[in-house]
Design a protein around this motif. Structure first.
Motif, PDB file in Angstrom:
ATOM      1  N   GLY A 213     -11.691  11.912   7.332  1.00  0.00           N
ATOM      2  CA  GLY A 213     -11.230  11.111   8.464  1.00  0.00           C
ATOM      3  C   GLY A 213     -10.278  10.014   8.037  1.00  0.00           C
ATOM      4  O   GLY A 213      -9.225   9.810   8.654  1.00  0.00           O
TER       5      GLY A 213
ATOM      6  N   LEU B 274     -14.144  17.133  17.517  1.00  0.00           N
ATOM      7  CA  LEU B 274     -13.963  16.733  16.117  1.00  0.00           C
ATOM      8  C   LEU B 274     -15.305  16.478  15.443  1.00  0.00           C
ATOM      9  O   LEU B 274     -15.523  16.880  14.294  1.00  0.00           O
ATOM     10  N   LYS B 275     -16.202  15.827  16.163  1.00  0.00           N
ATOM     11  CA  LYS B 275     -17.502  15.513  15.563  1.00  0.00           C
ATOM     12  C   LYS B 275     -18.308  16.774  15.304  1.00  0.00           C
ATOM     13  O   LYS B 275     -18.857  16.963  14.204  1.00  0.00           O
TER      14      LYS B 275
ATOM     15  N   ILE C 177     -10.261  10.525  15.725  1.00  0.00           N
ATOM     16  CA  ILE C 177     -10.546  10.865  14.327  1.00  0.00           C
ATOM     17  C   ILE C 177     -11.437   9.802  13.698  1.00  0.00           C
ATOM     18  O   ILE C 177     -12.441  10.112  13.042  1.00  0.00           O
TER      19      ILE C 177
ATOM     20  N   SER D 226     -16.569  19.000  12.483  1.00  0.00           N
ATOM     21  CA  SER D 226     -16.710  18.451  11.133  1.00  0.00           C
ATOM     22  C   SER D 226     -18.137  18.618  10.624  1.00  0.00           C
ATOM     23  O   SER D 226     -18.354  18.936   9.447  1.00  0.00           O
ATOM     24  N   GLN D 227     -19.129  18.415  11.512  1.00  0.00           N
ATOM     25  CA  GLN D 227     -20.524  18.584  11.096  1.00  0.00           C
ATOM     26  C   GLN D 227     -20.824  20.033  10.738  1.00  0.00           C
ATOM     27  O   GLN D 227     -21.626  20.315   9.838  1.00  0.00           O
TER      28      GLN D 227
ATOM     29  N   SER E 253     -15.073   9.792  15.328  1.00  0.00           N
ATOM     30  CA  SER E 253     -15.796  11.068  15.259  1.00  0.00           C
ATOM     31  C   SER E 253     -16.112  11.481  13.833  1.00  0.00           C
ATOM     32  O   SER E 253     -17.006  12.287  13.606  1.00  0.00           O
ATOM     33  N   LEU E 254     -15.376  10.914  12.872  1.00  0.00           N
ATOM     34  CA  LEU E 254     -15.543  11.322  11.482  1.00  0.00           C
ATOM     35  C   LEU E 254     -16.142  10.206  10.623  1.00  0.00           C
ATOM     36  O   LEU E 254     -15.749  10.020   9.471  1.00  0.00           O
TER      37      LEU E 254
ATOM     38  N   ILE F 283     -17.047  13.770   5.129  1.00  0.00           N
ATOM     39  CA  ILE F 283     -16.484  13.695   6.481  1.00  0.00           C
ATOM     40  C   ILE F 283     -15.681  12.407   6.685  1.00  0.00           C
ATOM     41  O   ILE F 283     -14.533  12.448   7.143  1.00  0.00           O
TER      42      ILE F 283
END
Length: 447
Positions: free
Chosen positions: A271, A253-254, A325, A257-258, A328-329, A267
């Protein structure tokens, strides 16, 4: 001459003990007091949110505020626990003192507005930040600062959970998979014990857990039920797979998203919206915040998981998803208390399937999912003894050790190094989990 030198060894040992006792006292007392403040603020934030549930709808906006704080004031604090581990392994740019107040504030904000997060990461980061600051002020050598950093980690962990022996072992074990260096053993133990005492000097109370199960058949010096032991092995494998799923989902997820979101402040907005949307979809807010207790007598929590019917079959999955979530966001907090929730509720569900004692399997899941996700089976076995008592210590060890192996070469701390491969495979020694994952990704693309 060798004998003459040896005769003075007790004096050198005494000097070493006095030296490190004096060094860790200000670290441990400072960290213990900060953890007490943090736990009090966390409790206030939780009670405020539960009394005013409309606050959760501001979670995306809170995420933007957290992003801005780290973007414009955080320096390299964003790396969190991984920064502390990197600094211990290979001292470099140092750990900014601002990490302590920054992570405290943003973790409280995350909980106030309903993020699914924990508290261990915050306590460890505060411990590392304070230890680094004092180490610089004391003018310590690089090696002594490394040991003081480990002591700060131990102090934060031991104080936040009320498990001082576990805190000391955790700080020694978490740095490298398969290896414990005992050079920091005494400083870590002193720091963890003193920080816990300091924290308890304030009106702070840790949650008490209890396993009522008592083994029936005695074998040797241990009370064991062999059929139950087989069930514990099976459950331990499931706990390890849950650890693996949480770590891998969090990292995916990290990184995704990046890579996909150009405007980074969006981001945490995404999240926050996902956390709220999933909570509405499943019709429950039990998976927000710490999850230790629920204001609803029928709600799901860590405490309720120790009783039959205290968790839904997929409670563990929802907490796993929402915590991955949240953390990581863009939001802040620790992973460990959510891992306790995941493990306890998964243990509850497995107990129903396997016909095993609910409180025992909930307790085993509590410590074993944590063991698999952090690769610290010894520390987690000791945590079981400190939290639940020693009667079922063999079951604790079996569950934690099996979970450790079944979680593979992954974990929530990407800067953790592989000193000894779990399976005697070709994993390069002294590589970090981050480097191993990157190597596998490149190899996969080539093939």
């Amino acid at each position: 001459m060798a004998n003459a030198g040896h005769s003075f060894e007790p004096f050198r040992i005494a000097r070493h003990v006095v030296w490190w006792s004096l060094l860790v006292v200000p670290v441990a007392v400072s960290v213990g007091a900060m953890v007490a403040l943090f736990l009090w603020l966390l409790e206030q934030a939780t009670q405020t949110r539960q009394a005013h549930m409309w606050l959760i709808w501001l979670l995306p906006l809170a995420g933007v505020g957290i992003y801005a704080l780290y973007r414009y004031w955080g320096k390299n604090s964003e790396a969190g626990n991984n920064l502390i581990m990197d600094e211990i392994h290979a001292p470099g740019g140092g750990i900014p003192f601002r990490m302590a107040p920054l992570v405290l504030l943003t973790t409280v904000v995350t909980h106030l507005f309903g993020g699914s997060a924990g508290r261990e990461g915050t306590a460890v980061q505060m411990g590392g930040s304070i230890a680094e600051y004092l180490g610089q002020r004391f003018g310590l050598s690089r090696e002594d600062r490394r040991i003081l950093l480990m002591s700060g980690m131990a102090a934060g962990f031991g104080a936040v959970f009320g498990t001082p022996v576990t805190g000391a072992i955790f700080a020694l074990e978490v740095l490298a998979i398969g290896r414990i260096k005992y050079d920091a053993l005494l400083p870590c133990l002193i720091a963890s014990l003193l920080a816990d005492v300091t924290c308890h000097a304030f009106p702070i109370h840790h949650t008490q857990y209890h396993i009522a199960y008592s083994a029936k058949a005695a074998i040797g010096y241990f009370s064991l039920d062999l059929v139950l032991l087989l069930k514990v092995v099976l459950a331990g494998a499931c706990f390890g797979l849950a650890s693996y799923a949480f770590a891998e989902l969090s990292h995916w997820l990290k990184s995704t998203s990046q890579a996909l979101v150009a405007r980074k402040w969006l981001i945490p907005v995404i999240g926050g919206l996902l956390v709220l949307g999933i909570s509405v979809l499943i019709g429950s807010y039990d998976y927000l915040g710490l999850g230790v207790r629920s204001p609803d007598p029928e709600g799901v929590s860590i405490v309720s998981a120790f009783t039959a019917g205290g968790a839904e079959p997929f409670s563990w999955f929802w907490k796993l998803l929402l915590t991955a979530i949240t953390l990581s966001l863009g939001f802040k907090g620790g992973e460990v208390t959510p891992l306790f929730f995941i493990g306890a509720t998964l243990g509850n569900s497995l107990a129903m399937l396997l016909g095993a004692p609910v409180d025992l399997l909930a307790g085993l899941g509590f410590i074993a999912v944590f063991a698999g996700a952090t690769n610290t089976p010894l520390a987690c076995t000791m945590m079981g003894i400190e939290l639940f008592g020693a009667e079922n210590a063999v079951y604790y060890a079996v569950a934690c050790f099996v979970a450790y192996y079944c979680s593979g070469h992954t974990g929530i701390y990407q800067s953790q190094r592989v000193a000894v491969s779990k399976f005697h495979t070709s994993e390069p020694e002294e590589s970090t989990l981050r480097e191993i994952k990157s190597t596998r990704r490149r190899y996969g693309r080539k093939n």
